[in-house]
Scaffold this motif. Structure first.
Motif, PDB file in Angstrom:
ATOM      1  N   THR A  96      46.156  53.999  35.276  1.00  0.00           N
ATOM      2  CA  THR A  96      45.205  53.504  36.284  1.00  0.00           C
ATOM      3  C   THR A  96      45.689  53.809  37.692  1.00  0.00           C
ATOM      4  O   THR A  96      44.927  54.310  38.533  1.00  0.00           O
ATOM      5  CB  THR A  96      45.000  51.999  36.110  1.00  0.00           C
ATOM      6  N   PHE A  97      46.955  53.500  37.970  1.00  0.00           N
ATOM      7  CA  PHE A  97      47.486  53.784  39.312  1.00  0.00           C
ATOM      8  C   PHE A  97      47.501  55.282  39.581  1.00  0.00           C
ATOM      9  O   PHE A  97      47.229  55.723  40.702  1.00  0.00           O
ATOM     10  CB  PHE A  97      48.896  53.194  39.453  1.00  0.00           C
ATOM     11  N   THR A  98      47.804  56.062  38.556  1.00  0.00           N
ATOM     12  CA  THR A  98      47.789  57.516  38.742  1.00  0.00           C
ATOM     13  C   THR A  98      46.385  58.016  39.022  1.00  0.00           C
ATOM     14  O   THR A  98      46.160  58.831  39.937  1.00  0.00           O
ATOM     15  CB  THR A  98      48.355  58.212  37.497  1.00  0.00           C
ATOM     16  N   ALA A  99      45.418  57.522  38.258  1.00  0.00           N
ATOM     17  CA  ALA A  99      44.030  57.938  38.476  1.00  0.00           C
ATOM     18  C   ALA A  99      43.530  57.503  39.843  1.00  0.00           C
ATOM     19  O   ALA A  99      42.820  58.260  40.524  1.00  0.00           O
ATOM     20  CB  ALA A  99      43.139  57.346  37.374  1.00  0.00           C
ATOM     21  N   ALA A 100      43.888  56.291  40.270  1.00  0.00           N
ATOM     22  CA  ALA A 100      43.459  55.825  41.597  1.00  0.00           C
ATOM     23  C   ALA A 100      44.023  56.713  42.689  1.00  0.00           C
ATOM     24  O   ALA A 100      43.320  57.067  43.656  1.00  0.00           O
ATOM     25  CB  ALA A 100      43.899  54.375  41.801  1.00  0.00           C
ATOM     26  N   ARG A 101      45.295  57.099  42.560  1.00  0.00           N
ATOM     27  CA  ARG A 101      45.909  57.954  43.573  1.00  0.00           C
ATOM     28  C   ARG A 101      45.285  59.344  43.583  1.00  0.00           C
ATOM     29  O   ARG A 101      44.975  59.897  44.647  1.00  0.00           O
ATOM     30  CB  ARG A 101      47.414  58.048  43.321  1.00  0.00           C
ATOM     31  N   VAL A 102      45.053  59.912  42.401  1.00  0.00           N
ATOM     32  CA  VAL A 102      44.510  61.263  42.325  1.00  0.00           C
ATOM     33  C   VAL A 102      43.058  61.299  42.804  1.00  0.00           C
ATOM     34  O   VAL A 102      42.663  62.165  43.593  1.00  0.00           O
ATOM     35  CB  VAL A 102      44.629  61.807  40.902  1.00  0.00           C
ATOM     36  N   VAL A 103      42.250  60.356  42.331  1.00  0.00           N
ATOM     37  CA  VAL A 103      40.834  60.355  42.698  1.00  0.00           C
ATOM     38  C   VAL A 103      40.659  60.090  44.186  1.00  0.00           C
ATOM     39  O   VAL A 103      39.846  60.742  44.864  1.00  0.00           O
ATOM     40  CB  VAL A 103      40.068  59.309  41.863  1.00  0.00           C
ATOM     41  N   SER A 104      41.417  59.145  44.738  1.00  0.00           N
ATOM     42  CA  SER A 104      41.321  58.895  46.180  1.00  0.00           C
ATOM     43  C   SER A 104      41.797  60.101  46.975  1.00  0.00           C
ATOM     44  O   SER A 104      41.251  60.408  48.050  1.00  0.00           O
ATOM     45  CB  SER A 104      42.146  57.661  46.551  1.00  0.00           C
ATOM     46  N   GLY A 105      42.796  60.813  46.446  1.00  0.00           N
ATOM     47  CA  GLY A 105      43.222  62.042  47.120  1.00  0.00           C
ATOM     48  C   GLY A 105      42.140  63.104  47.106  1.00  0.00           C
ATOM     49  O   GLY A 105      41.940  63.825  48.098  1.00  0.00           O
ATOM     50  N   LEU A 106      41.413  63.218  45.978  1.00  0.00           N
ATOM     51  CA  LEU A 106      40.307  64.166  45.918  1.00  0.00           C
ATOM     52  C   LEU A 106      39.205  63.798  46.897  1.00  0.00           C
ATOM     53  O   LEU A 106      38.640  64.662  47.580  1.00  0.00           O
ATOM     54  CB  LEU A 106      39.755  64.219  44.491  1.00  0.00           C
ATOM     55  N   VAL A 107      38.882  62.501  46.982  1.00  0.00           N
ATOM     56  CA  VAL A 107      37.852  62.060  47.932  1.00  0.00           C
ATOM     57  C   VAL A 107      38.281  62.363  49.364  1.00  0.00           C
ATOM     58  O   VAL A 107      37.483  62.817  50.194  1.00  0.00           O
ATOM     59  CB  VAL A 107      37.572  60.554  47.741  1.00  0.00           C
ATOM     60  N   GLN A 108      39.547  62.135  49.666  1.00  0.00           N
ATOM     61  CA  GLN A 108      40.040  62.429  51.002  1.00  0.00           C
ATOM     62  C   GLN A 108      39.982  63.923  51.301  1.00  0.00           C
ATOM     63  O   GLN A 108      39.635  64.336  52.398  1.00  0.00           O
ATOM     64  CB  GLN A 108      41.470  61.913  51.156  1.00  0.00           C
ATOM     65  N   SER A 109      40.310  64.749  50.302  1.00  0.00           N
ATOM     66  CA  SER A 109      40.233  66.201  50.496  1.00  0.00           C
ATOM     67  C   SER A 109      38.803  66.651  50.748  1.00  0.00           C
ATOM     68  O   SER A 109      38.542  67.500  51.608  1.00  0.00           O
ATOM     69  CB  SER A 109      40.796  66.921  49.272  1.00  0.00           C
ATOM     70  N   VAL A 110      37.850  66.069  50.014  1.00  0.00           N
ATOM     71  CA  VAL A 110      36.448  66.414  50.230  1.00  0.00           C
ATOM     72  C   VAL A 110      36.004  65.988  51.620  1.00  0.00           C
ATOM     73  O   VAL A 110      35.288  66.716  52.319  1.00  0.00           O
ATOM     74  CB  VAL A 110      35.572  65.763  49.144  1.00  0.00           C
ATOM     75  N   ALA A 111      36.432  64.789  52.059  1.00  0.00           N
ATOM     76  CA  ALA A 111      36.063  64.319  53.395  1.00  0.00           C
ATOM     77  C   ALA A 111      36.634  65.228  54.476  1.00  0.00           C
ATOM     78  O   ALA A 111      35.965  65.545  55.463  1.00  0.00           O
ATOM     79  CB  ALA A 111      36.550  62.879  53.603  1.00  0.00           C
ATOM     80  N   GLN A 112      37.872  65.669  54.292  1.00  0.00           N
ATOM     81  CA  GLN A 112      38.472  66.578  55.264  1.00  0.00           C
ATOM     82  C   GLN A 112      37.755  67.924  55.278  1.00  0.00           C
ATOM     83  O   GLN A 112      37.525  68.497  56.337  1.00  0.00           O
ATOM     84  CB  GLN A 112      39.958  66.777  54.926  1.00  0.00           C
ATOM     85  N   ALA A 113      37.386  68.417  54.100  1.00  0.00           N
ATOM     86  CA  ALA A 113      36.713  69.714  54.042  1.00  0.00           C
ATOM     87  C   ALA A 113      35.338  69.656  54.682  1.00  0.00           C
ATOM     88  O   ALA A 113      34.901  70.595  55.347  1.00  0.00           O
ATOM     89  CB  ALA A 113      36.595  70.164  52.582  1.00  0.00           C
ATOM     90  N   ARG A 114      34.643  68.529  54.520  1.00  0.00           N
ATOM     91  CA  ARG A 114      33.296  68.420  55.084  1.00  0.00           C
ATOM     92  C   ARG A 114      33.328  68.166  56.578  1.00  0.00           C
ATOM     93  O   ARG A 114      32.462  68.620  57.311  1.00  0.00           O
ATOM     94  CB  ARG A 114      32.517  67.306  54.392  1.00  0.00           C
ATOM     95  N   SER A 115      34.318  67.397  57.050  1.00  0.00           N
ATOM     96  CA  SER A 115      34.370  67.091  58.479  1.00  0.00           C
ATOM     97  C   SER A 115      35.093  68.156  59.269  1.00  0.00           C
ATOM     98  O   SER A 115      34.862  68.314  60.458  1.00  0.00           O
ATOM     99  CB  SER A 115      35.061  65.735  58.700  1.00  0.00           C
ATOM    100  N   GLY A 116      36.023  68.888  58.605  1.00  0.00           N
ATOM    101  CA  GLY A 116      36.734  69.948  59.307  1.00  0.00           C
ATOM    102  C   GLY A 116      37.800  69.454  60.253  1.00  0.00           C
ATOM    103  O   GLY A 116      38.216  70.157  61.156  1.00  0.00           O
ATOM    104  N   VAL A 117      38.257  68.218  60.093  1.00  0.00           N
ATOM    105  CA  VAL A 117      39.279  67.669  60.976  1.00  0.00           C
ATOM    106  C   VAL A 117      40.387  67.100  60.111  1.00  0.00           C
ATOM    107  O   VAL A 117      40.263  66.938  58.905  1.00  0.00           O
ATOM    108  CB  VAL A 117      38.708  66.572  61.904  1.00  0.00           C
ATOM    109  N   ALA A 118      41.495  66.741  60.775  1.00  0.00           N
ATOM    110  CA  ALA A 118      42.637  66.206  60.042  1.00  0.00           C
ATOM    111  C   ALA A 118      42.375  64.812  59.522  1.00  0.00           C
ATOM    112  O   ALA A 118      42.841  64.416  58.464  1.00  0.00           O
ATOM    113  CB  ALA A 118      43.885  66.211  60.939  1.00  0.00           C
ATOM    114  N   ALA A 119      41.617  64.012  60.270  1.00  0.00           N
ATOM    115  CA  ALA A 119      41.339  62.656  59.848  1.00  0.00           C
ATOM    116  C   ALA A 119      40.223  62.649  58.809  1.00  0.00           C
ATOM    117  O   ALA A 119      39.523  63.628  58.618  1.00  0.00           O
ATOM    118  CB  ALA A 119      40.955  61.804  61.045  1.00  0.00           C
ATOM    119  N   SER A 120      40.046  61.533  58.136  1.00  0.00           N
ATOM    120  CA  SER A 120      39.008  61.424  57.121  1.00  0.00           C
ATOM    121  C   SER A 120      38.396  60.039  57.168  1.00  0.00           C
ATOM    122  O   SER A 120      38.906  59.137  57.812  1.00  0.00           O
ATOM    123  CB  SER A 120      39.584  61.704  55.738  1.00  0.00           C
ATOM    124  N   ALA A 121      37.295  59.893  56.455  1.00  0.00           N
ATOM    125  CA  ALA A 121      36.625  58.605  56.367  1.00  0.00           C
ATOM    126  C   ALA A 121      37.308  57.775  55.286  1.00  0.00           C
ATOM    127  O   ALA A 121      37.049  57.933  54.099  1.00  0.00           O
ATOM    128  CB  ALA A 121      35.157  58.816  56.054  1.00  0.00           C
TER     129      ALA A 121
END
Length: 365
Positions: A96-121
């Motif tokens: 569970t902790f591994t999945a939470a870390r990986v999935v949240s990392g994927l969401v953060q990567s998608v947010a960075q790719a869509r916004s084009g900046v270092a920060a994310s939502a």
């Protein structure tokens, strides 16, 4: 115990635990080597797979060694069942902790790719992490034989009271989700509120939006306030924008000549200065017969909002230098004052009573 514990049982159990630990160490070394190879590839999927295995595989090996050790010991049926449930819950918790870390990392990567900046939502990252942890917690309870139906019922009843107590917090949460889903504001956008606050959106979290001003100060705006106020987004629908510079020349100037050299200067600025739009065609529009000059507007193109200060700075410097070289005069405001000669100035005197005493000798009262 189903029978008496012997030295042989202890040795075999110890060997099983040691084998599990050794397998965990070997797996960590192998997966670390695979992780270095995966980082060199372009496909992000192998990085995710190795990242998951680096956490699950070693702990799974340890759990397997403990389970094998428990199987060799003369435990009762109930004791063995408890050990298996605890080990299963441990593996599920790790997953569970591994999945939470990986999935949240994927969401953060998608947010960075869509916004084009270092920060994310981070609001989406936090919601995803909480959702995965909650599902893993429910699975663990179900695995341990604890019914989750009464828990869900209690949460449903208590959720109403929590919602009333956290009304403002929930309002900011749903306002932040609405802002991001509707793409009204994204991290990296430059915005200006009706109250005068302006800057780059750094982050949208579960409670507020963080805006960084050009002076590097942070403005914290509640999401509900941001969603309910008038706002100008200078980065949408596109980041490029036009800026205007007001200029004035004397009435004795040749306007055709002024227009031509002004456009030449603007074109050189568009080509040479960083942050300008090279393919933008500058525009000159005369608009005012002023008191001392003919006013006109020059339209320039900039790549994004903060570039306009540098573009206007360079344009004004180069235009002033070119006007001086070409003999184009930029007159200062002037006023003509006419004075009439020979007009008698009447200075009224205040009336006083006959009994009044003069303030100064020789001045009648």
């Amino acid at each position: 115990m189903t029978r008496a514990l012997t030295l042989h049982d202890v040795i075999v159990a110890g060997i099983a635990v040691a084998a599990g630990l050794a397998a965990a160490l070997v797996l960590r070394v192998i997966l670390r080597w695979l992780g270095e190879r995966a980082r060199r590839t372009r496909w992000i999927g192998d990085d995710i797979i190795v990242d998951v295995l680096r956490t699950l595989a070693p702990w799974g090996a340890v759990a397997a060694g403990v389970a094998a050790a428990a199987a060799t010991l003369p435990l009762t049926r109930s004791a063995g069942h408890v050990v298996n449930e605890v080990l299963t819950a441990f593996v599920i918790l790790t997953a569970t902790f591994t999945a939470a870390r990986v999935v949240s990392g994927l969401v953060q990567s998608v947010a960075q790719a869509r916004s084009g900046v270092a920060a994310s939502a981070t609001i989406f990252v936090n919601i995803t992490r909480i959702a995965v942890l909650a599902m893993g917690f429910l699975v663990i309870l179900q695995t341990l034989g604890i019914s989750i139906a009464p828990l869900l019922t209690a949460l449903g009843v208590g959720g109403l009271a929590i919602a009333l107590a956290l009304k403002d917090t929930l309002a900011n949460l749903f306002a932040g989700v609405h802002i991001l889903v509707s793409k009204t504001v994204q991290p990296g956008d430059y915005i200006r509120l009706s109250g005068g606050e302006e800057g780059y959106v750094v982050d949208v979290n579960w409670r507020n939006t963080v805006v960084e001003q050009l002076s590097n100060n942070l403005v914290i705006i509640p999401n509900a306030k941001l969603a309910g106020t008038n706002m100008t987004n200078f980065s949408r629908p596109e980041q490029k924008l036009s800026v205007t510079v007001q200029v004035g020349v004397g009435y004795d100037s040749d306007l055709e000549h002024v227009e031509r050299i002004t456009i030449e200067v603007a074109e050189t600025v568009m080509r040479d200065v960083s942050g300008a739009v090279p393919d933008h065609e500058p525009v000159v529009r005369f608009h005012t017969f002023g008191d001392s000059r003919i006013g006109f507007t020059v339209v320039l193109g900039v790549g994004e909002f903060s570039d306009k200060y540098r573009i206007k700075h360079e344009f004004i410097k180069r235009l002033h230098q070119r006007y001086r070289a070409e003999g184009v005069r930029i007159p200062a405001p002037a006023r003509t004052v006419s004075l009439q000669q020979g007009a008698e100035a009447v200075i009224p005197h205040p009336r006083t009573s006959p009994d009044a005493v003069p303030d100064r000798p020789g001045v009648p009262g």
